[in-house]
Design an enzyme around this catalytic site. Structure first.
Site, PDB file in Angstrom:
ATOM      1  N   ASN A  33       0.745  -1.179   0.157  1.00  0.00           N
ATOM      2  CA  ASN A  33       0.200  -0.069   0.046  1.00  0.00           C
ATOM      3  C   ASN A  33       0.727   1.231   0.014  1.00  0.00           C
ATOM      4  O   ASN A  33       0.339   2.402   0.407  1.00  0.00           O
ATOM      5  CB  ASN A  33      -0.786  -0.073   1.119  1.00  0.00           C
ATOM      6  N   THR A 158      11.584 -10.473  14.534  1.00  0.00           N
ATOM      7  CA  THR A 158      12.902  -9.633  14.875  1.00  0.00           C
ATOM      8  C   THR A 158      13.672  -9.972  16.091  1.00  0.00           C
ATOM      9  O   THR A 158      12.918 -10.428  17.188  1.00  0.00           O
ATOM     10  CB  THR A 158      12.346  -8.096  15.292  1.00  0.00           C
ATOM     11  N   SER A 193      10.670  -1.664  22.341  1.00  0.00           N
ATOM     12  CA  SER A 193      10.220  -0.447  21.611  1.00  0.00           C
ATOM     13  C   SER A 193       8.572  -1.036  21.145  1.00  0.00           C
ATOM     14  O   SER A 193       8.627  -2.204  21.582  1.00  0.00           O
ATOM     15  CB  SER A 193      10.713  -0.100  20.335  1.00  0.00           C
ATOM     16  N   TYR A 195       7.292  -1.017  18.426  1.00  0.00           N
ATOM     17  CA  TYR A 195       7.370  -1.713  17.430  1.00  0.00           C
ATOM     18  C   TYR A 195       7.842  -3.360  17.552  1.00  0.00           C
ATOM     19  O   TYR A 195       6.973  -4.062  17.100  1.00  0.00           O
ATOM     20  CB  TYR A 195       8.460  -1.221  16.284  1.00  0.00           C
ATOM     21  N   HIS A 196       8.769  -3.136  18.201  1.00  0.00           N
ATOM     22  CA  HIS A 196       9.289  -4.691  18.785  1.00  0.00           C
ATOM     23  C   HIS A 196       8.188  -5.548  19.290  1.00  0.00           C
ATOM     24  O   HIS A 196       8.032  -6.677  19.104  1.00  0.00           O
ATOM     25  CB  HIS A 196      10.574  -4.573  19.478  1.00  0.00           C
ATOM     26  N   LYS A 199       5.669  -7.184  17.247  1.00  0.00           N
ATOM     27  CA  LYS A 199       6.443  -8.454  16.585  1.00  0.00           C
ATOM     28  C   LYS A 199       6.209  -9.442  17.495  1.00  0.00           C
ATOM     29  O   LYS A 199       5.966 -10.857  17.188  1.00  0.00           O
ATOM     30  CB  LYS A 199       7.854  -8.276  16.210  1.00  0.00           C
TER      31      LYS A 199
HETATM   32  N1  USQ Z   1      22.130   2.911  17.200  1.00  0.00           N
HETATM   33  C1  USQ Z   1      22.946   3.878  17.520  1.00  0.00           C
HETATM   34  N2  USQ Z   1      23.008   5.053  16.650  1.00  0.00           N
HETATM   35  C2  USQ Z   1      22.085   5.141  15.523  1.00  0.00           C
HETATM   36  C3  USQ Z   1      21.096   4.105  15.097  1.00  0.00           C
HETATM   37  C4  USQ Z   1      21.114   3.053  16.115  1.00  0.00           C
HETATM   38  O1  USQ Z   1      23.582   3.810  18.145  1.00  0.00           O
HETATM   39  O2  USQ Z   1      22.324   6.300  14.728  1.00  0.00           O
HETATM   40  C5  USQ Z   1      21.643   1.725  17.848  1.00  0.00           C
HETATM   41  C6  USQ Z   1      20.646   1.571  18.603  1.00  0.00           C
HETATM   42  O3  USQ Z   1      20.489   2.367  19.862  1.00  0.00           O
HETATM   43  C7  USQ Z   1      20.251   0.193  18.575  1.00  0.00           C
HETATM   44  C8  USQ Z   1      21.152  -0.366  17.581  1.00  0.00           C
HETATM   45  O4  USQ Z   1      22.128   0.642  17.095  1.00  0.00           O
HETATM   46  O5  USQ Z   1      21.039  -0.249  20.028  1.00  0.00           O
HETATM   47  C9  USQ Z   1      20.462  -0.857  16.511  1.00  0.00           C
HETATM   48  O6  USQ Z   1      19.532   0.236  16.121  1.00  0.00           O
HETATM   49  P1  USQ Z   1      18.761   0.232  14.628  1.00  0.00           P
HETATM   50  O7  USQ Z   1      18.141   1.567  14.556  1.00  0.00           O
HETATM   51  O8  USQ Z   1      19.877  -0.096  13.424  1.00  0.00           O
HETATM   52  O9  USQ Z   1      17.734  -1.054  14.555  1.00  0.00           O
HETATM   53  P2  USQ Z   1      16.635  -1.205  15.395  1.00  0.00           P
HETATM   54  O10 USQ Z   1      15.798   0.032  15.988  1.00  0.00           O
HETATM   55  O11 USQ Z   1      16.640  -2.353  16.487  1.00  0.00           O
HETATM   56  O12 USQ Z   1      15.470  -2.123  14.350  1.00  0.00           O
HETATM   57  C10 USQ Z   1      16.052  -2.518  13.311  1.00  0.00           C
HETATM   58  C11 USQ Z   1      14.850  -2.312  12.189  1.00  0.00           C
HETATM   59  C12 USQ Z   1      13.959  -3.276  12.662  1.00  0.00           C
HETATM   60  C13 USQ Z   1      14.287  -4.777  12.853  1.00  0.00           C
HETATM   61  C14 USQ Z   1      15.386  -4.631  13.999  1.00  0.00           C
HETATM   62  C15 USQ Z   1      16.452  -5.892  14.418  1.00  0.00           C
HETATM   63  O13 USQ Z   1      14.341  -1.071  11.783  1.00  0.00           O
HETATM   64  O14 USQ Z   1      12.753  -3.506  11.525  1.00  0.00           O
HETATM   65  O15 USQ Z   1      13.389  -5.476  13.455  1.00  0.00           O
HETATM   66  O16 USQ Z   1      16.612  -3.624  13.673  1.00  0.00           O
HETATM   67  S1  USQ Z   1      16.658  -5.839  16.015  1.00  0.00           S
HETATM   68  O17 USQ Z   1      17.419  -4.617  16.068  1.00  0.00           O
HETATM   69  O18 USQ Z   1      17.548  -7.176  16.241  1.00  0.00           O
HETATM   70  O19 USQ Z   1      15.531  -5.789  17.006  1.00  0.00           O
END
Ligand code: USQ
Length: 395
Positions: A33, A158, A193, A195-196, A199
């Protein structure tokens, strides 16, 4: 010819998945969409380059390869739209033509609001996230219950469902011994979060569908994905996937490389000890492909942890600096006050063997792989907007 239906086929992972299966001879239909691209416009966040509409991409794909990807534009929170994909009305009332028939063998469910920061902008975006993610999943389960229990669902979950527990993370399940008795349960979940959290709720809905109606489900607990090009996108620049580097839809590796290219100090949140499991976008495609070839059984919720290696945010920043410096960029690292509520130093030891056991061959984030990403991003350097890199959406 096996028929694959991709829900969320316009997204960062959906479109490359469509090309991947189409190039291997599958009959592929994508449904979307335009949530992601519309949100990028609404929230005024930058994409590295514009992407053609799904119909245009399908046309370019067909010109380049002679293969067809069917496109359906529909909002799958509407149950009737979802049901029309499975109820034998096929040809899909919305599709461009009616040449595809038959019920899909596999449905890949990517049709979700995927961003943690988006889900916490305010109550409005929280509600959009809850409504979209849960209604799409529930509509899918009921459509399959009513029309097509044989169809295998591959859902992208996730790793964030597990959070960062102080014990080893198993692949989905945990055997518990309690007062002399044992049973197997979903591994404890504690997302950081909203979002998480949706899931986690998806997993619960699918587990219900598996127990009640013998549905076949593979849930892939994916970590943050990085990368731009896939084998199929290199034939034409206009087939590249949507690439975000902003705070809302950009993930950390893609963001850091873009920041380095434009001379923005790398945005490490807090102390930077946050450790996650990462994977190359090419491995997402391999993982869903191997899962499709070896489907879950009726009444099985099969869960794999879809990561290939782990890094802390500090390690990723150091790597980006090293590779960037080698390419002549002056890369600086900043530690911002963490806008998120998450552990910044923690134990992290997930298991991730299941996908390797079914044949996935991992790509790793080597300096060379990162360098290739730098080279693609630098082609679009003039499009990069510094004002969208960090606005500070706090939890
Ligand atoms: N982080 C930083 N600086 C940034 C961006 C992120 O230090 O500029 C840190 C965040 O605090 C976090 C980690 O890097 O601890 C990952 O952040 P992210 O924004 O890369 O990922 P996240 O928010 O966890 O979400 C992403 C995807 C989501 C997926 C998830 C997998 O957007 O769809 O489900 O990764 S997981 O992280 O394993 O849950």
């Amino acid at each position: 010819m096996s028929h694959i239906l991709i829900l969320g086929g316009d997204g960062y992972l959906g479109w490359p998945t469509a090309m991947y299966f189409s190039s291997r001879g599958y009959q592929v239909t994508v449904v979307d969409n335009y949530f992601r691209r519309n949100s990028c416009v609404e929230l005024d966040v930058g994409m590295l380059y514009p992407v053609p509409s799904l119909q245009e991409r399908a046309k370019i794909w067909s010109e380049q390869t002679g293969r067809e990807i069917k496109v359906v534009i529909a909002d799958l929170t509407d149950p009737e739209s979802m049901r029309s994909l499975f109820d034998g009305r096929t040809g899909y009332s919305f599709a461009l033509d009616h040449s595809f028939t038959g019920i899909p063998d596999t449905v890949m469910h990517y049709a979700e609001q995927p961003s943690a920061p988006y889900s916490l902008i305010n109550y409005k975006y929280a509600n959009i996230t809850l409504a979209n993610n849960l209604l799409v999943t529930n509509n899918l389960l009921f459509a399959l219950r009513d029309f097509s229990r044989e169809t295998h669902i591959i859902h992208i979950g996730t790793m964030g469902e597990y959070g960062t527990p102080n014990i080893d993370i198993e692949e989905g399940w945990l055997d518990i011994e309690h007062k002399g008795r044992t049973d197997r349960f979903l591994f404890p979940r504690q997302a950081s979060s909203l979002y998480h959290t949706t899931k986690i709720m998806d997993t619960d809905l699918m587990w219900f569908g598996v127990r009640m109606w013998d549905l076949k489900v593979t849930d892939l607990m994916q970590g943050p994905v990085y990368g731009i090009e896939t084998e199929e996108s290199v034939v034409d620049d206009r087939l590249k996937t949507i690439f975000n580097y902003d705070e809302i839809f950009g993930t950390i590796v893609n963001r850091f490389i873009t920041q380095a290219v434009v001379g923005y100090p790398l945005t490490v949140y807090g102390q930077g000890g946050q450790t996650r499991g990462y994977l190359n976008i090419k491995d997402t495609l391999q993982c869903v492909h191997r899962s499709e070839i070896t489907p879950a059984k009726p009444g099985e919720l099969r869960i794999f942890n879809q990561i290939m290696e782990t890094f802390s945010a500090n390690e990723l920043a150091e790597k980006t600096r090293r590779v960037g410096n080698r390419l002549g960029y002056d890369v600086r690292i900043d530690h911002l006050e963490n806008p998120r509520k998450e552990a910044e130093e923690h134990y992290y030891n997930p298991t991730y063997q299941g996908l390797i056991d079914i044949g996935v061959e991992p790509h790793f984030l080597t300096d060379e792989v990162m360098e290739e990403m730098f080279r693609v991003v630098q082609q679009y350097q003039s499009n990069i907007r510094k004002d969208v890199i960090f606005k500070g959406i706090t939890w």
